[in-house]
Structure formats: structure tokens, C-alpha cells
Design a protein around this motif. Structure first.
Motif, PDB file in Angstrom:
ATOM      1  N   ILE A 157      45.333 -59.522 -13.169  1.00 24.79           N
ATOM      2  CA  ILE A 157      44.382 -58.171 -13.176  1.00 24.79           C
ATOM      3  C   ILE A 157      45.018 -56.900 -13.932  1.00 24.79           C
ATOM      4  N   GLU A 158      46.225 -56.599 -13.599  1.00 23.33           N
ATOM      5  CA  GLU A 158      46.676 -55.497 -14.150  1.00 23.33           C
ATOM      6  C   GLU A 158      47.054 -55.919 -15.807  1.00 23.33           C
ATOM      7  N   GLU A 159      47.357 -56.971 -16.038  1.00 22.90           N
ATOM      8  CA  GLU A 159      47.437 -57.273 -17.414  1.00 22.90           C
ATOM      9  C   GLU A 159      46.004 -57.183 -18.199  1.00 22.90           C
ATOM     10  N   GLY A 160      45.204 -57.430 -17.528  1.00 29.78           N
ATOM     11  CA  GLY A 160      43.528 -57.561 -18.035  1.00 29.78           C
ATOM     12  C   GLY A 160      42.828 -56.074 -18.219  1.00 29.78           C
ATOM     13  N   ILE A 161      43.689 -55.345 -17.525  1.00 29.31           N
ATOM     14  CA  ILE A 161      42.874 -53.772 -17.382  1.00 29.31           C
ATOM     15  C   ILE A 161      43.240 -53.075 -18.526  1.00 29.31           C
ATOM     16  N   THR A 162      42.216 -52.615 -19.273  1.00 27.76           N
ATOM     17  CA  THR A 162      42.469 -51.712 -20.409  1.00 27.76           C
ATOM     18  C   THR A 162      41.612 -50.425 -20.232  1.00 27.76           C
ATOM     19  N   ASP A 163      41.454 -49.390 -21.438  1.00 24.84           N
ATOM     20  CA  ASP A 163      40.530 -48.092 -21.099  1.00 24.84           C
ATOM     21  C   ASP A 163      39.415 -48.704 -21.414  1.00 24.84           C
ATOM     22  N   ARG A 164      38.917 -49.929 -21.739  1.00 26.83           N
ATOM     23  CA  ARG A 164      37.527 -50.262 -21.918  1.00 26.83           C
ATOM     24  C   ARG A 164      37.138 -51.139 -20.873  1.00 26.83           C
ATOM     25  N   THR A 165      38.102 -51.196 -19.943  1.00 24.45           N
ATOM     26  CA  THR A 165      37.540 -52.197 -18.662  1.00 24.45           C
ATOM     27  C   THR A 165      36.591 -51.230 -17.972  1.00 24.45           C
ATOM     28  N   SER A 166      35.325 -51.621 -17.650  1.00 21.41           N
ATOM     29  CA  SER A 166      34.436 -50.920 -16.739  1.00 21.41           C
ATOM     30  C   SER A 166      33.975 -51.448 -15.361  1.00 21.41           C
ATOM     31  N   LEU A 167      33.927 -52.774 -15.553  1.00 21.64           N
ATOM     32  CA  LEU A 167      33.594 -53.398 -14.230  1.00 21.64           C
ATOM     33  C   LEU A 167      34.398 -54.572 -13.620  1.00 21.64           C
ATOM     34  N   LEU A 168      34.551 -54.651 -12.420  1.00 20.75           N
ATOM     35  CA  LEU A 168      35.307 -55.872 -11.636  1.00 20.75           C
ATOM     36  C   LEU A 168      34.188 -56.664 -10.926  1.00 20.75           C
ATOM     37  N   ILE A 169      34.432 -58.006 -11.293  1.00 26.15           N
ATOM     38  CA  ILE A 169      33.523 -58.856 -10.317  1.00 26.15           C
ATOM     39  C   ILE A 169      34.361 -59.368  -9.424  1.00 26.15           C
ATOM     40  N   LEU A 170      33.916 -59.408  -8.204  1.00 30.74           N
ATOM     41  CA  LEU A 170      34.741 -60.082  -7.094  1.00 30.74           C
ATOM     42  C   LEU A 170      34.242 -61.161  -6.503  1.00 30.74           C
ATOM     43  N   ASN A 171      34.431 -62.137  -6.065  1.00 27.65           N
ATOM     44  CA  ASN A 171      33.725 -63.456  -5.294  1.00 27.65           C
ATOM     45  C   ASN A 171      34.657 -63.618  -4.181  1.00 27.65           C
ATOM     46  N   ASP A 172      34.129 -62.990  -3.109  1.00 29.27           N
ATOM     47  CA  ASP A 172      34.949 -63.016  -1.832  1.00 29.27           C
ATOM     48  C   ASP A 172      33.641 -63.326  -0.877  1.00 29.27           C
ATOM     49  N   LEU A 173      33.734 -64.585  -0.053  1.00 29.49           N
ATOM     50  CA  LEU A 173      34.638 -65.844  -0.360  1.00 29.49           C
ATOM     51  C   LEU A 173      34.116 -66.478  -1.387  1.00 29.49           C
ATOM     52  N   GLN A 174      35.235 -67.321  -1.994  1.00 32.22           N
ATOM     53  CA  GLN A 174      35.250 -67.672  -3.368  1.00 32.22           C
ATOM     54  C   GLN A 174      34.802 -69.124  -3.802  1.00 32.22           C
ATOM     55  N   ASN A 175      33.861 -69.389  -4.571  1.00 28.33           N
ATOM     56  CA  ASN A 175      33.565 -70.352  -5.028  1.00 28.33           C
ATOM     57  C   ASN A 175      34.182 -70.587  -6.574  1.00 28.33           C
ATOM     58  N   PRO A 176      35.052 -71.556  -6.659  1.00 27.02           N
ATOM     59  CA  PRO A 176      35.433 -72.950  -6.210  1.00 27.02           C
ATOM     60  C   PRO A 176      36.402 -73.183  -5.136  1.00 27.02           C
ATOM     61  N   MET A 177      36.875 -72.126  -5.119  1.00 25.54           N
ATOM     62  CA  MET A 177      38.522 -72.191  -4.051  1.00 25.54           C
ATOM     63  C   MET A 177      38.269 -72.081  -2.808  1.00 25.54           C
ATOM     64  N   GLY A 178      37.319 -71.440  -2.417  1.00 21.52           N
ATOM     65  CA  GLY A 178      37.104 -71.499  -0.916  1.00 21.52           C
ATOM     66  C   GLY A 178      38.096 -70.246  -0.402  1.00 21.52           C
ATOM     67  N   ALA A 179      38.775 -69.397  -1.425  1.00 27.58           N
ATOM     68  CA  ALA A 179      39.596 -68.384  -1.154  1.00 27.58           C
ATOM     69  C   ALA A 179      38.981 -67.213  -0.638  1.00 27.58           C
ATOM     70  N   GLU A 180      39.745 -66.507   0.211  1.00 22.85           N
ATOM     71  CA  GLU A 180      39.394 -65.331   1.028  1.00 22.85           C
ATOM     72  C   GLU A 180      40.270 -64.181   0.839  1.00 22.85           C
ATOM     73  N   CYS A 181      39.909 -63.147   0.463  1.00 25.43           N
ATOM     74  CA  CYS A 181      40.768 -62.039   0.344  1.00 25.43           C
ATOM     75  C   CYS A 181      41.375 -61.533   1.630  1.00 25.43           C
ATOM     76  N   SER A 182      42.443 -61.034   1.732  1.00 30.38           N
ATOM     77  CA  SER A 182      43.082 -60.543   2.723  1.00 30.38           C
ATOM     78  C   SER A 182      42.982 -59.099   2.753  1.00 30.38           C
ATOM     79  N   THR A 183      43.138 -58.080   3.678  1.00 32.06           N
ATOM     80  CA  THR A 183      42.805 -56.600   3.755  1.00 32.06           C
ATOM     81  C   THR A 183      43.583 -56.169   2.548  1.00 32.06           C
TER      82      THR A 183
END
Ligand SMILES: Cc1ncc(COP(=O)(O)O)c(C=O)c1O
Length: 397
Positions: A157-183
């Protein structure tokens, strides 16, 4: 035929192609064990069915408000406010024909051509498709596999952010991994969002598909509800994938624009189905719980079947209806490098049909591990056991 140039940038959801291939294999007389599509082979709760039928009988068959019937907007706002511990009112909700439309409409509303958008990869393939179709730059961020979860790879994420980044898409709880963000992950993301002045799409299609505990939302972080649109859907929780009903939930200014897009796209979501969904939200929740109980038993059977196979290792998510096992060793053992060759070989040898990492966004460079995805929402426990026993025999030979 002269198709417009922009269509070259429109992606698709290739899981549907796997589904068609499995269907063709079955029509040749072969037994198929369907783990490929996140569809649900369980009936929609009777509260919803009865509510929709009554609405038809009552003549709710004409157009309705573009943003949805007020009672449903109100009920969704109450549902989300309660489960997210955040203030939402009817004006924060715009009803959609499914969860998916929120993705394209959010991007259309919030992204200028040339903007960069961070999105999860592996992830739901429609993010990449809609970002690029609307003239944005899709910038993937990854996940790292831990013993009991997949965690967001903040380096990417940090490598991907530039001054042109305007949006973040978050999928929580996640497809396909079933991942869940911690606090902690939510806190870290919220810091980045504020630091870089981003807006967020939180795709919460699976928010209620959890088997124990409570889902926490990114919007519980201070200041995030003001910058976030939630993708809400009736598809999964109420086993309503084919009914097509969902909502975008977020700041009124964004919701109002999305309602205007509704006017241009579909005018309004299906009128009587909105009454069905309302009855579902307000009615007895026992059938909804029964869906979760059934899915939990399937999850356990799928996880046990997979973990019994040499060369496959899967963590068991507490949510969604997907498992994303690591098959690196198994593919090596089979002498296969190509995901699609591997998938087809397994299908033809055993009838077990699944998708793989390549159906969830473009592969990143130098991925160290190989993964497949099994959805257990459309297959019963005895078929799960039978299919995975066949897969084990094939895998270990
Ligand atoms: C992560 C994610 N978002 C959105 C959707 C779309 O849901 P719906 O069927 O309600 O449009 C899905 C469906 O599988 C999904 O997995």
C-alpha cells in the motif's frame, strides 16, 4: 461490427466462465462438485418471499423513487447504524439492484480520469475492471499469509500511494481469501486515508456472513464514515443472489450523486423486491441464522477435506463462504505451473470445480505462493466430502 474503443478496458468476472465450463462438463454426463461460484443453493427466507409476494398482490409493480422506497432506506440505515456503531439515516442510503452496482457508481462518482486507485489483489475482479473502464489507474495492494489469517501487505500500500492516488478500495471481509481486518489494520488504513486525503469504498458484501463474534467495520474509525461508502447487499445474508438488491451507504453528498446515476441507469431498483427485503430485515431472523448454520457446517467439512490433502494447506476463516488454500506444494508435486492447466486437470480427473488466484485480479510479479479458491455456498456437506476425497486421491498420486 464497430464496438467503441472504451470497451477494450472493460474487464469481467471470469468465475462465470469457470461455471460455464463446469456446466459443459456436467452436460457430457460427468459428475461435478461445484466449488467455483459464490452462489447460494439455499432458499431465500420465507419472510422475504412472503413480503415480496404480498407487495405484488398489493400492486407495488410500478416505478418507485430512484433512491429506493423510504421505508427500506430507513431500515437499511438502522441495520447498518446498529451493526457499525455509527450514525446513519435514510438520507445516507441509496438502494441498488445488488451489491455490485455500488462499485462502478462509486468510482464514477469519486474518481477523475487519470486518478490512481488502490485495490485488493487477489480481490474481486470488478474493481480492476471498473477503475480501468472509467479511465483510472488500478494500483494493486496484496496480502501476506499468516498462520490464522491473511493480513494486508502495508508495504505494497505504501509503495502504491502517490500524489495521484484518490481512492482506496477495501474489501473486508474479503473475497477470495476470507481475510478479515484487525482493528490495528483499520487504524493504520485510517491514518493513511487522512494523510493522503483519500476516499474509500468499503465492500462489505460479507459483513454479516460470519459464524461467531462480531464484524467490525472500517467506518468505526474516527472520521472514516465521512469518507467512506459502504457496499451493502441482500444477496448473501438473505440468500438473494438472483433477486438483485443492495445499497450504497455513505455521506449524503455522495449518495445523492449515486441516486442521480440510478436515474440514468435503471431508474429504480425492483419495487416489490424492496418490500420483500424490508420484511426480511424486520421479520424473524431464524431462517437467516439457519443459512449461517448450514454454511458453517459446510465450511468445516471443506476445511477438513482440504487440510487432509498432502500439499494443500488452508486457514479457516470465521467469515465469508470461501477458503483460499495454498496449493504451492501440490502444484509442484503435479509438475504444473499454469493455474488453468491445474484447474482443468482437477476438474477432468475428479469433477471438483474451483477457481484460482488468476480469477481474482491480474497476477502480481514474483508471487511466492499458489492459491485456489473454493466456495462452499453452493454444495452440501456429503458432496463436499465425496468431492474432496476424490481430489485427495488425485492429488496424492
Ligand atoms: C466482494 C464482493 N463484492 C460484491 C459482490 C456483488 O454482490 P451482489 O451479488 O450483491 O451484486 C460480490 C459477489 O460475489 C463479492 O464477492
Amino acid at each position: 461490427m464497430r464496438i467503441a474503443d472504451r470497451i477494450a478496458n472493460l474487464g469481467t468476472e471470469t468465475a462465470f466462465e469457470v461455471s460455464a465450463e463446469a456446466g459443459a462438463f456436467a452436460s457430457e454426463g460427468n459428475r461435478v462438485f461445484p466449488f467455483h461460484l459464490g452462489d447460494i443453493n439455499l432458499p431465500t427466507p420465507s419472510t422475504v418471499v412472503d413480503g415480496a409476494q404480498k407487495a405484488i398482490a398489493d400492486g407495488k409493480t410500478g416505478y418507485c423513487p430512484n433512491a429506493g422506497i423510504p421505508q427500506l432506506r430507513e431500515a437499511v440505515a438502522r441495520d447498518v447504524a446498529l451493526s457499525h456503531r455509527t450514525d446513519y439515516a435514510a438520507e445516507n442510503v441509496v438502494i441498488q439492484p445488488g451489491g455490485k452496482p455500488t462499485i462502478g457508481k462509486f468510482i464514477l462518482t469519486m474518481m477523475n480520469p487519470g486518478d490512481e486507485v488502490l485495490y485488493p489483489n487477489p480481490g474481486y475482479p470488478i474493481y480492476e475492471s471498473q477503475i480501468e473502464f472509467n479511465g483510472g489507474v488500478a494500483v494493486p495492494y496484496g496480502y501476506v499469509e499468516g498462520a490464522e489469517n491473511f493480513a494486508i501487505d502495508f508495504d505494497s500500500i505504501e509503495e502504491g500511494i502517490t500524489d495521484r492516488t484518490s481512492l482506496l478500495i477495501l474489501n473486508d471481509l474479503q473475497n477470495p481469501m476470507g481475510a478479515e481486518c484487525s482493528t490495528e489494520e483499520h487504524e493504520r488504513l485510517a491514518e493513511l486515508v487522512l494523510e493522503h486525503d483519500l476516499y474509500v469504498l468499503a465492500d462489505e458484501a460479507y459483513f454479516d456472513m460470519r459464524y461467531s463474534g462480531r464484524s467490525t467495520s472500517f467506518v468505526e474509525q474516527p472520521g472514516m464514515a465521512e469518507r467512506t461508502v459502504l457496499l451493502y447487499t441482500f444477496s448473501k445474508k438473505f440468500a438473494m443472489t438472483g433477486w438483485r438488491l443492495g445499497a450504497s451507504v455513505g455521506p449524503k453528498e455522495i449518495v445523492d450523486v449515486i441516486a442521480k446515476i440510478n436515474v440514468n441507469d435503471e431508474s429504480c431498483s425492483n419495487h416489490f423486491i424492496q418490500y420483500g427485503a424490508l420484511a426480511g430485515l424486520q421479520g424473524d431472523q431464524r431462517e437467516v441464522q439457519a443459512i449461517l448454520d448450514t454454511l458453517e457446517a459446510r465450511r468445516d467439512a471443506t476445511a477438513a477435506g482440504l487440510n487432509a490433502i498432502e500439499g494443500i494447506n488452508t486457514f479457516v476463516p470465521n467469515a465469508t463462504f470461501y477458503l483460499f488454500p495454498n496449493v504451492t506444494e501440490l502444484m509442484e508435486h503435479k509438475g504444473m505451473d499454469d493455474y488453468e492447466d491445474f484447474r482443468r486437470a482437477a476438474l477432468h480427473a475428479t469433477g471438483v470445480s474451483f477457481t484460482s488466484r488468476v480469477h481474482f485480479g491480474r497476477e502480481l510479479e514474483d508471487e511466492p505462493n499458489r492459491y485456489i479458491r473454493l466456495a462452499y455456498s453452493g454444495i452440501g456437506v456429503s458432496d463436499i466430502e465425496e468431492g474432496l476425497a476424490l481430489l485427495k486421491t488425485w492429488a496424492e498420486n
